[in-house]
Motif scaffolding. Structure first.
Motif, PDB file in Angstrom:
ATOM      1  N   SER A 161       0.849  -1.206   0.000  1.00 38.18           N
ATOM      2  CA  SER A 161       0.000   0.000   0.000  1.00 38.18           C
ATOM      3  C   SER A 161       0.877   1.245   0.000  1.00 38.18           C
ATOM      4  O   SER A 161       0.852   2.037   0.944  1.00 38.18           O
ATOM      5  CB  SER A 161      -0.924  -0.003   1.234  1.00 38.18           C
ATOM      6  N   ARG A 162       1.629   1.437  -1.076  1.00 35.59           N
ATOM      7  CA  ARG A 162       2.615   2.518  -1.056  1.00 35.59           C
ATOM      8  C   ARG A 162       3.050   2.913  -2.459  1.00 35.59           C
ATOM      9  O   ARG A 162       2.765   2.220  -3.441  1.00 35.59           O
ATOM     10  CB  ARG A 162       3.854   2.063  -0.279  1.00 35.59           C
ATOM     11  N   PHE A 187      -3.252   4.181   1.705  1.00 36.26           N
ATOM     12  CA  PHE A 187      -3.703   3.699   0.407  1.00 36.26           C
ATOM     13  C   PHE A 187      -4.478   2.397   0.519  1.00 36.26           C
ATOM     14  O   PHE A 187      -4.236   1.585   1.418  1.00 36.26           O
ATOM     15  CB  PHE A 187      -2.510   3.454  -0.526  1.00 36.26           C
ATOM     16  N   ASN A 188      -5.361   2.204  -0.433  1.00 37.51           N
ATOM     17  CA  ASN A 188      -5.977   0.904  -0.683  1.00 37.51           C
ATOM     18  C   ASN A 188      -5.962   0.689  -2.189  1.00 37.51           C
ATOM     19  O   ASN A 188      -6.845   1.131  -2.904  1.00 37.51           O
ATOM     20  CB  ASN A 188      -7.402   0.852  -0.139  1.00 37.51           C
ATOM     21  N   LEU A 189      -4.906   0.077  -2.649  1.00 33.58           N
ATOM     22  CA  LEU A 189      -4.589  -0.182  -4.060  1.00 33.58           C
ATOM     23  C   LEU A 189      -4.215   1.078  -4.835  1.00 33.58           C
ATOM     24  O   LEU A 189      -4.981   1.584  -5.661  1.00 33.58           O
ATOM     25  CB  LEU A 189      -5.709  -0.923  -4.777  1.00 33.58           C
ATOM     26  N   PRO A 190      -3.009   1.611  -4.583  1.00 35.71           N
ATOM     27  CA  PRO A 190      -2.490   2.655  -5.478  1.00 35.71           C
ATOM     28  C   PRO A 190      -2.188   2.032  -6.835  1.00 35.71           C
ATOM     29  O   PRO A 190      -1.229   1.271  -6.976  1.00 35.71           O
ATOM     30  CB  PRO A 190      -1.225   3.133  -4.758  1.00 35.71           C
ATOM     31  N   HIS A 191      -3.002   2.357  -7.831  1.00 32.54           N
ATOM     32  CA  HIS A 191      -2.974   1.643  -9.110  1.00 32.54           C
ATOM     33  C   HIS A 191      -2.200   2.378 -10.185  1.00 32.54           C
ATOM     34  O   HIS A 191      -1.749   1.762 -11.160  1.00 32.54           O
ATOM     35  CB  HIS A 191      -4.416   1.405  -9.578  1.00 32.54           C
ATOM     36  N   ALA A 192      -2.042   3.686 -10.059  1.00 32.40           N
ATOM     37  CA  ALA A 192      -1.310   4.462 -11.060  1.00 32.40           C
ATOM     38  C   ALA A 192      -0.713   5.686 -10.387  1.00 32.40           C
ATOM     39  O   ALA A 192      -1.243   6.191  -9.400  1.00 32.40           O
ATOM     40  CB  ALA A 192      -2.225   4.883 -12.207  1.00 32.40           C
TER      41      ALA A 192
END
Length: 300
Positions: A161-162, A187-192
């Motif tokens: 989560s980072r 964070f909860n799923l930093p995707h981009a």
């Protein structure tokens, strides 16, 4: 019974009218469903992400081999390369110097290639998982973005989560976040992740349905919300800090300026994952599940 039948007919007619008028929702855009001239005997092969090369060509990262298809913006095929398969190809970007950066979500790798396809650098260790405090290993990286100064930002978010920042030489600098949660800076799923012209680090915090903004030192600044759906997909930033976000849950692309959604392009197709823009401002979106790549042409 006749009344019910009439209602059903009216509903069907209304649905048909709505379907026919959907393109009018996007008067500035035309969705080309059949872009790209594939080589004979090949298929898209679950395309995960797309990027624009230094020469203006469109690079498609595939979850099969060869890993890369390269096209001209008109859809004509240029070449393919990459015979070593990724365990789970996820992200591809091209930096300002023309280097290609690839994210393997399952083998926990970030790889840097020359424009000719020569491997130049690897961040992470293949098949090795690192926790939120690790300085040299990831667990579920989704994206990597190279800032103008060469620093590399890795969205390490499917299991961690980072965001992890490295120098252009691959030296660890800092961790942003590192705690799973909903508070600012968590964070909860930093995707981009992208970096704007002010050096601010902008992260699509997908499962928290927000975008978080940090200053160049990693300090939380603000967060943006009010999206059509979770910002889970790709994020592209232009030279004037306009941001494009694809939404896998909404068949849509949002366009942001100064943290506000100024336009939503609807009806682009199911679960748009990868996205890039060409030099003319046209958008390319790829769909891993339906194995397709579409071009959204700017018409006004």
């Amino acid at each position: 019974m006749k009344a019910i039948a009439i209602v059903l007919v009216l509903v069907a007619l209304a649905t048909g009218v709505l379907a026919q008028t959907n393109p009018a929702e996007n008067p500035k855009w035309k969705v080309m469903d059949s872009w790209g001239q594939l080589p004979a005997g090949t298929a898209w092969g679950s395309p995960s992400q797309v990027a624009t090369s230094a020469q203006g060509q469109i690079i498609v990262l595939r979850r099969t081999t060869p890993s890369f298809f390269v096209f001209n913006p008109d859809g004509s095929f240029v070449k393919s390369w990459g015979d070593t398969p990724y365990k789970l190809a996820h992200g591809v970007r091209v930096d300002r110097d023309g280097f290609i950066w690839v994210t393997d979500n399952s083998d926990n790798l970030i790889q840097k290639f020359s424009s000719e396809g020569n491997l130049l650098m690897t961040l992470g260790r293949k098949g090795v998982t690192g926790d939120n405090k690790s300085e040299d290993a990831f667990d579920g990286p989704a994206d990597a973005f190279v800032a103008p100064n060469g620093d590399v930002f890795v969205a390490d978010g499917y299991r961690n989560s980072r965001v992890v920042q490295f120098s252009k030489e691959g030296k660890f600098i800092r961790i942003i976040g590192g705690v799973k949660g909903t508070e600012p800076g968590q964070f909860n799923l930093p995707h981009a992740v992208v970096v704007d012209s002010k050096g601010r680090i902008i992260v699509a915090d997908a499962e928290n349905s927000r975008v978080q903004v940090f200053d160049p030192t990693g300090k939380f600044v603000e967060q943006w919300g009010d999206f059509i759906a979770k910002p889970r997909g790709a994020m592209y930033i232009t030279s004037d800090d306009t941001i494009y976000i694809s939404h896998v849950d909404a068949e849509a692309v949002s366009i942001l300026k100064n943290g506000k959604v100024v336009e939503v392009i609807r009806g682009v197709g199911g679960r748009p994952h990868g996205m890039t823009l060409d030099r003319d401002g046209n958008i390319y979106v790829c769909f891993p599940l339906s194995s397709a790549v579409k071009k959204l042409v700017k018409v006004s």
